[in-house]
Design an enzyme around this catalytic site. Structure first.
Site, PDB file in Angstrom:
ATOM      1  N   ASP A  11       0.944  -1.475   0.047  1.00  0.00           N
ATOM      2  CA  ASP A  11       0.135  -0.271  -0.266  1.00  0.00           C
ATOM      3  C   ASP A  11       0.604   1.425   0.082  1.00  0.00           C
ATOM      4  O   ASP A  11       2.156   1.488   0.380  1.00  0.00           O
ATOM      5  CB  ASP A  11      -1.029   0.235   1.584  1.00  0.00           C
ATOM      6  CG  ASP A  11      -2.193   0.873   1.162  1.00  0.00           C
ATOM      7  OD1 ASP A  11      -2.672   1.534   0.384  1.00  0.00           O
ATOM      8  OD2 ASP A  11      -1.189   1.597   2.655  1.00  0.00           O
ATOM      9  N   SER A  12       0.512   1.830  -0.055  1.00  0.00           N
ATOM     10  CA  SER A  12       1.139   3.509  -0.356  1.00  0.00           C
ATOM     11  C   SER A  12       1.261   3.511   1.166  1.00  0.00           C
ATOM     12  O   SER A  12       2.902   4.426   1.848  1.00  0.00           O
ATOM     13  CB  SER A  12       0.342   4.489  -0.296  1.00  0.00           C
ATOM     14  OG  SER A  12      -0.445   4.660   0.604  1.00  0.00           O
ATOM     15  N   CYS A  74      -4.562  -1.807  -1.883  1.00  0.00           N
ATOM     16  CA  CYS A  74      -4.250  -0.300  -2.179  1.00  0.00           C
ATOM     17  C   CYS A  74      -5.435  -0.340  -3.081  1.00  0.00           C
ATOM     18  O   CYS A  74      -5.146  -0.819  -4.792  1.00  0.00           O
ATOM     19  CB  CYS A  74      -2.874   0.164  -1.776  1.00  0.00           C
ATOM     20  SG  CYS A  74      -3.205   2.237  -2.705  1.00  0.00           S
ATOM     21  N   GLU A 143      -2.483   8.921   8.385  1.00  0.00           N
ATOM     22  CA  GLU A 143      -1.322   8.631   8.099  1.00  0.00           C
ATOM     23  C   GLU A 143      -0.993   9.376   9.266  1.00  0.00           C
ATOM     24  O   GLU A 143       0.436   9.703   9.602  1.00  0.00           O
ATOM     25  CB  GLU A 143      -0.965   9.384   7.035  1.00  0.00           C
ATOM     26  CG  GLU A 143      -1.369   8.261   5.885  1.00  0.00           C
ATOM     27  CD  GLU A 143      -0.012   6.773   5.699  1.00  0.00           C
ATOM     28  OE1 GLU A 143       0.664   7.275   6.155  1.00  0.00           O
ATOM     29  OE2 GLU A 143      -0.593   6.075   5.288  1.00  0.00           O
ATOM     30  N   CYS A 174     -11.146   2.656   0.412  1.00  0.00           N
ATOM     31  CA  CYS A 174      -9.913   3.253   0.810  1.00  0.00           C
ATOM     32  C   CYS A 174      -8.892   2.748   1.430  1.00  0.00           C
ATOM     33  O   CYS A 174      -9.623   2.424   2.286  1.00  0.00           O
ATOM     34  CB  CYS A 174      -9.459   4.317   0.773  1.00  0.00           C
ATOM     35  SG  CYS A 174      -7.663   5.072   1.034  1.00  0.00           S
ATOM     36  N   HIS A 176      -7.294   2.779   3.959  1.00  0.00           N
ATOM     37  CA  HIS A 176      -6.556   3.608   5.198  1.00  0.00           C
ATOM     38  C   HIS A 176      -8.369   3.800   6.369  1.00  0.00           C
ATOM     39  O   HIS A 176      -7.816   4.328   7.073  1.00  0.00           O
ATOM     40  CB  HIS A 176      -6.339   4.952   4.836  1.00  0.00           C
ATOM     41  CG  HIS A 176      -4.398   4.506   4.702  1.00  0.00           C
ATOM     42  ND1 HIS A 176      -4.138   4.408   3.297  1.00  0.00           N
ATOM     43  CD2 HIS A 176      -3.753   5.583   5.167  1.00  0.00           C
ATOM     44  CE1 HIS A 176      -3.210   4.410   3.417  1.00  0.00           C
ATOM     45  NE2 HIS A 176      -2.585   5.428   4.496  1.00  0.00           N
TER      46      HIS A 176
HETATM   47  N1  DGL Z   1      -4.759   3.422   0.867  1.00  0.00           N
HETATM   48  C1  DGL Z   1      -4.890   3.511  -0.232  1.00  0.00           C
HETATM   49  C2  DGL Z   1      -5.476   3.378  -1.183  1.00  0.00           C
HETATM   50  O1  DGL Z   1      -6.437   1.872  -0.367  1.00  0.00           O
HETATM   51  C3  DGL Z   1      -4.904   5.018  -0.677  1.00  0.00           C
HETATM   52  C4  DGL Z   1      -4.125   5.938   0.291  1.00  0.00           C
HETATM   53  C5  DGL Z   1      -3.393   7.268  -0.607  1.00  0.00           C
HETATM   54  O2  DGL Z   1      -2.055   6.965  -0.471  1.00  0.00           O
HETATM   55  O3  DGL Z   1      -3.845   8.208  -1.468  1.00  0.00           O
HETATM   56  O4  DGL Z   1      -6.820   3.641  -2.174  1.00  0.00           O
END
Ligand code: DGL
Length: 252
Positions: A11-12, A74, A143, A174, A176
Site C-alpha cells: 500500500d502507499s 490499495c 497517516e 481506501c 486507510h
Molecule cells: N490506501 C490507499 C487506497 O486504498 C491509498 C491512500 C493514498 O495513498 O492516497 O486507496
C-alpha cells in the site's frame, strides 16, 4: 511457485496494514512481506504516471523477492494496475469490494481517494448504482495518526454530507478508512459498511487452495518495510506481535 515463498502485500502507507492484519488472523502459517510506500504517500492525489511508476517499482521488487502472490492492498494502486503483466499472480482489491456491496444494495456510496473516484474504477462494477465521494483528506488524517479527534470528526462529517439519506450502503474504498470507522459511523449512522480491507482474505484463500500453495509451517513471519522514514509507519493500533524490519527497500 513454491509453498514456502512469502506473500507480498503493499500500500502507499499504513492503510494496507488493515489488510495484513486480516491475513495474519486467517493465514497464521504464511510468511508475509509488507511494503508501505511511505516516501510517495499519498498516492490518491498523484498523477496517473506517478502512481504507475510506483506500482511498477513495487511489483518489480516483489518479483525480485520471489513472492508467490502479490496483493495490492490499495484501491488507488489497483485502479492503476490493470495494464501490468507479471509472472506472479496479482490479487486486486476493487472487484471483491464492489461485488460484496452489490450483494446487499443498489444505492451504494463509495468513499475513496480522489484518484480512485476520478479513475472510475468502481463504476466499472457498480455502474449507476453508486455515488462516489473524493476523500483524500482522510488519508492525511490517518497517516498522521490524528484519529478520533475533533478535527477528524469534523472533516469526515463535512466530506460525507452529500451522501446523507442518499445511500443505504457504503464501501470504504481506501484501505486507510477502516481506521476512521468511528468518525464515518457517526457521520452516516444506519448504513451498511463494506470495508474493502476485509474483502481480500477470501480471494487469497481461493488462490492458495486452488494452486496448492498453502504453507504448512507452524508459524509464519511478518516483515514490514517502508520506503521512507520508519517513523512514518504508525503502528500503535496494529496490535499483533510483528517482526518489524524497517528499512528502505526500493530505490528512490
Ligand atoms: N490506501 C490507499 C487506497 O486504498 C491509498 C491512500 C493514498 O495513498 O492516497 O486507496
Amino acid at each position: 511457485m513454491d509453498k514456502k515463498q512469502p506473500i507480498g502485500v503493499f500500500d502507499s502507507g499504513v492503510g494496507g496494514l488493515t489488510v495484513l492484519r486480516n491475513f495474519i488472523k486467517s493465514f497464521p502459517e504464511e510468511d508475509f512481506l509488507y511494503v508501505g510506500d511511505t516516501l510517495y504517500c499519498p498516492y490518491g492525489t498523484k498523477t496517473k504516471e506517478q502512481i504507475e511508476n510506483r506500482v511498477e517499482a513495487i511489483i518489480h521488487y516483489f518479483e525480485e523477492q520471489q513472492v508467490k502472490a502479490i496483493v495490492i492492498a490499495c484501491n488507488t494502486a489497483t485502479a492503476n494496475s490493470y495494464h501490468i503483466k507479471s509472472q506472479i499472480p496479482i490479487l486486486r482489491i476493487i472487484e471483491p469490494a464492489a461485488q460484496a456491496a452489490l450483494e446487499v444494495s443498489k444505492h451504494i456510496g463509495v468513499l475513496a481517494t480522489n484518484y480512485t473516484i476520478d479513475s472510475k474504477a468502481y463504476d466499472v462494477f457498480l455502474k449507476d448504482k453508486m455515488m462516489g465521494v473524493r476523500c483524500s483528506s482522510f488519508v492525511d488524517i490517518v497517516e498522521k495518526g490524528d484519529l478520533q479527534t475533533k478535527n477528524s470528526y469534523e472533516v469526515v462529517k463535512k466530506t460525507l454530507k452529500p451522501l446523507e439519506n442518499k445511500v443505504d450502503t457504503i464501501i470504504l474504498g481506501c484501505t486507510h478508512f477502516g481506521l476512521l470507522l468511528p468518525e464515518i459511523q457517526e457521520a452516516l449512522p444506519n448504513v451498511n459498511i463494506i470495508d474493502s480491507s476485509n474483502c481480500l482474505s477470501p480471494v487469497l484463500k481461493k488462490y492458495l487452495e486452488e494452486n496448492h500453495l498453502k504453507n504448512h509451517q507452524q508459524q509464519g513471519t511478518i516483515t514490514i518495510t517502508c520506503t521512507g522514514n520508519p517513523k512514518d509507519i504508525q503502528m500503535d493500533w496494529f496490535q499483533f506481535p510483528y517482526q518489524g524490519v524497517y528499512q528502505v527497500v526500493i530505490e528512490r
